[in-house]
Design an enzyme around this catalytic site. Structure first.
Site, mmCIF file in Angstrom:
data_model
loop_
_atom_site.group_PDB
_atom_site.id
_atom_site.type_symbol
_atom_site.label_atom_id
_atom_site.label_comp_id
_atom_site.label_asym_id
_atom_site.label_seq_id
_atom_site.Cartn_x
_atom_site.Cartn_y
_atom_site.Cartn_z
ATOM 1 N N HIS A 77 0.848 -1.198 0.000
ATOM 2 C CA HIS A 77 0.000 0.000 0.000
ATOM 3 C C HIS A 77 0.879 1.242 0.000
ATOM 4 C CE1 HIS A 77 0.547 1.156 4.314
ATOM 5 N NE2 HIS A 77 0.702 -0.152 4.497
ATOM 6 N N ASP A 79 -0.448 4.465 0.956
ATOM 7 C CA ASP A 79 -0.862 5.504 1.905
ATOM 8 C C ASP A 79 -0.044 5.397 3.178
ATOM 9 O OD1 ASP A 79 -2.276 3.054 2.576
ATOM 10 O OD2 ASP A 79 -3.460 4.226 3.998
ATOM 11 N N ASP A 138 6.404 2.369 5.998
ATOM 12 C CA ASP A 138 5.117 1.680 6.010
ATOM 13 C C ASP A 138 4.182 2.419 5.052
ATOM 14 O OD1 ASP A 138 2.825 0.249 6.626
ATOM 15 O OD2 ASP A 138 2.580 1.135 8.618
ATOM 16 N N GLU A 172 -4.816 1.499 3.045
ATOM 17 C CA GLU A 172 -4.655 0.356 3.947
ATOM 18 C C GLU A 172 -4.681 0.798 5.394
ATOM 19 O OE1 GLU A 172 -2.407 -2.497 6.524
ATOM 20 O OE2 GLU A 172 -1.966 -0.391 6.080
ATOM 21 N N GLU A 173 -4.134 1.974 5.665
ATOM 22 C CA GLU A 173 -4.008 2.434 7.048
ATOM 23 C C GLU A 173 -5.358 2.725 7.699
ATOM 24 O OE1 GLU A 173 -1.465 2.151 8.677
ATOM 25 O OE2 GLU A 173 0.285 2.287 7.360
ATOM 26 N N ASP A 195 4.547 -5.902 3.792
ATOM 27 C CA ASP A 195 4.056 -4.864 4.699
ATOM 28 C C ASP A 195 4.371 -5.208 6.149
ATOM 29 O OD1 ASP A 195 2.759 -2.538 5.487
ATOM 30 O OD2 ASP A 195 0.753 -3.431 5.435
ATOM 31 N N HIS A 377 4.304 4.765 12.080
ATOM 32 C CA HIS A 377 3.246 5.728 12.422
ATOM 33 C C HIS A 377 3.723 6.869 13.305
ATOM 34 C CE1 HIS A 377 -0.202 2.574 11.702
ATOM 35 N NE2 HIS A 377 0.696 2.605 10.730
#
Length: 407
Positions: A77, A79, A138, A172-173, A195, A377
């Site tokens: 992903h 995002d 990520d 995805e997040e 991932d 994150h």
């Protein structure tokens, strides 16, 4: 272009997704990167490159042999998390990291005392942020690894392989990445999401997941005259929260232990809403957790009236192990690839979910392989260049081993 340059190009783009949006993708800025990535795949000479209106990208590295080989895929992903800004990322490379504190910016330090994971990468070249944004490993590390692996296979025709599909998606997040992924168009017998976390991570067990929203309707009356009349939604919210076991929260659990997680409360005297997520690896315990929430609501309805409180419980995704167990050759290939690439495997359950979980239940067995990022994150996120290179090598080896699968 090497994998480091590719990755650093990717993190220049702000691709943060948004939980408050109902559009697909959830932010238009994700499409800016998607267009860039689509053009890059075309420029690298891959086949069947296409992007749909929702920003889902598909491409193919064609087989270089006439042998019958299963079509497999690799997915990442693009995002980044809503939890931390992804705008104006300023990465830097710490060469031959020596295990000491890293000054990201004046007065912002990443220290192994707080982040002991750093010590696993002494002697490596690690990419860090300036401490004001996340990095985006990520999952832009995963994208870089997939694209780099496909370029390597393209340039090394002595490595025989079948058709290899690539898939890159938004959102995805926020749990929406697999919702619009076209499994039929992807056309693979199985796939892998790139991932995961640090070196050797291999995950094919994840939480069963549900959301629970508790709605409370109070009655506001002047407090001087409230006896027998007022229903204080604030107090009912506190009462409901206290009914859930305090030792079954994210802060108190690990491994296979499930939990109830209170995401937030919006509350005043007349109205309150509590948002929970429910997680458990075991399907039966997962169902029991949802039922427990509903029974707590029923108890409060008996006490305060049915109109005072209600709940909405919705399943989000399930444990992919249920779909991987009948297809363990998919895992065996990764373990063999890691062995041949000198990567010690770390097979652990995910205390979360991946696009692969949802895709597995859409008919595409899809475990999760390490991409190398650590401290996702947040502004202390980092990735090792050497680990990204290892992940790329594992992808190449999986493709090679798949070609020999039926030999």
């Amino acid at each position: 272009m090497d994998i480091t340059e590719r990755f650093l190009n990717y993190v220049k783009f702000d691709t943060q997704s948004s939980e408050d949006s109902e559009s697909v993708p959830s932010t238009s800025k994700q499409l800016v990167f998607a267009e860039y990535l689509k053009k890059e795949l075309e420029d690298e000479g891959f086949d069947d490159v296409e992007m749909d209106e929702k920003g889902y990208i598909y491409a193919t590295l064609k087989a270089n042999t006439r042998k019958e080989i299963p079509t497999i895929g690799f997915i990442s992903h693009y995002d980044t998390s809503p939890d931390c800004s992804g705008e104006n990322v300023k990465p830097s490379i710490v060469r031959n990291y020596d295990g000491s504190d890293i000054e990201l910016s004046p007065d912002i330090v990443s220290s192994p005392k707080k982040f002991p994971e750093l010590l696993s990468h002494v002697g490596e070249d690690i990419i860090v942020t300036d401490g004001t944004t996340l990095l985006g490993a990520d999952d832009k590390a995963g994208i870089a690894e997939i694209v780099q692996a496909m370029c390597y296979l393209r340039d090394h025709k002595e490595i025989k392989h079948g058709d290899i599909r690539m898939g890159f998606n938004p959102d995805e997040e926020i749990g929406m990445g697999a919702h619009h992924f076209d499994v039929e168009k992807f056309g693979c017998e199985w796939a892998y999401t790139m991932d995961g976390g640090d070196l050797g991570d291999l995950e094919f067990e994840n939480f069963n997941a549900a959301s629970a929203k508790i709605f409370i309707k109070g009655v506001s009356v002047h407090p001087g005259y409230a006896k027998g009349k007022m229903i204080n939604a604030n107090r009912l919210a506190v009462e409901f929260a206290s009914m859930l076991p305090a030792d079954q929260t994210p802060e108190t659990t690990e491994g296979y232990e499930g939990f109830y997680h209170l995401l937030g409360i919006e509350s005043n005297i007349e109205n309150a809403r509590l948002n929970y997520i429910i997680r458990d690896h075991d399907r039966d315990r997962f169902e029991d957790r949802k039922l427990f929430i509903e029974r707590c609501v029923e108890k409060m309805q008996k006490k305060y009236g049915e109109e005072a409180i209600r709940c909405e419980v919705k399943d989000q995704y399930y444990n992919m192990k249920e779909k991987i167990d009948p297809n363990m050759h998919v895992i065996d290939l990764v373990l063999k690839a890691m062995q041949e690439c000198d990567v010690p495997p770390r097979v652990e359950p995910i205390r979360g979910g991946t696009d692969g979980a949802q895709l597995s239940f859409k008919g595409l067995p899809c475990p999760n392989i390490f991409a190398g990022g650590v401290n996702f994150h947040g502004p202390y996120e980092f990735v090792s260049i050497q680990v990204m290179e290892k992940a790329m090598q594992v992808v190449v080896k999986i493709c090679e081993l798949t070609a020999a699968y039926n030999d």
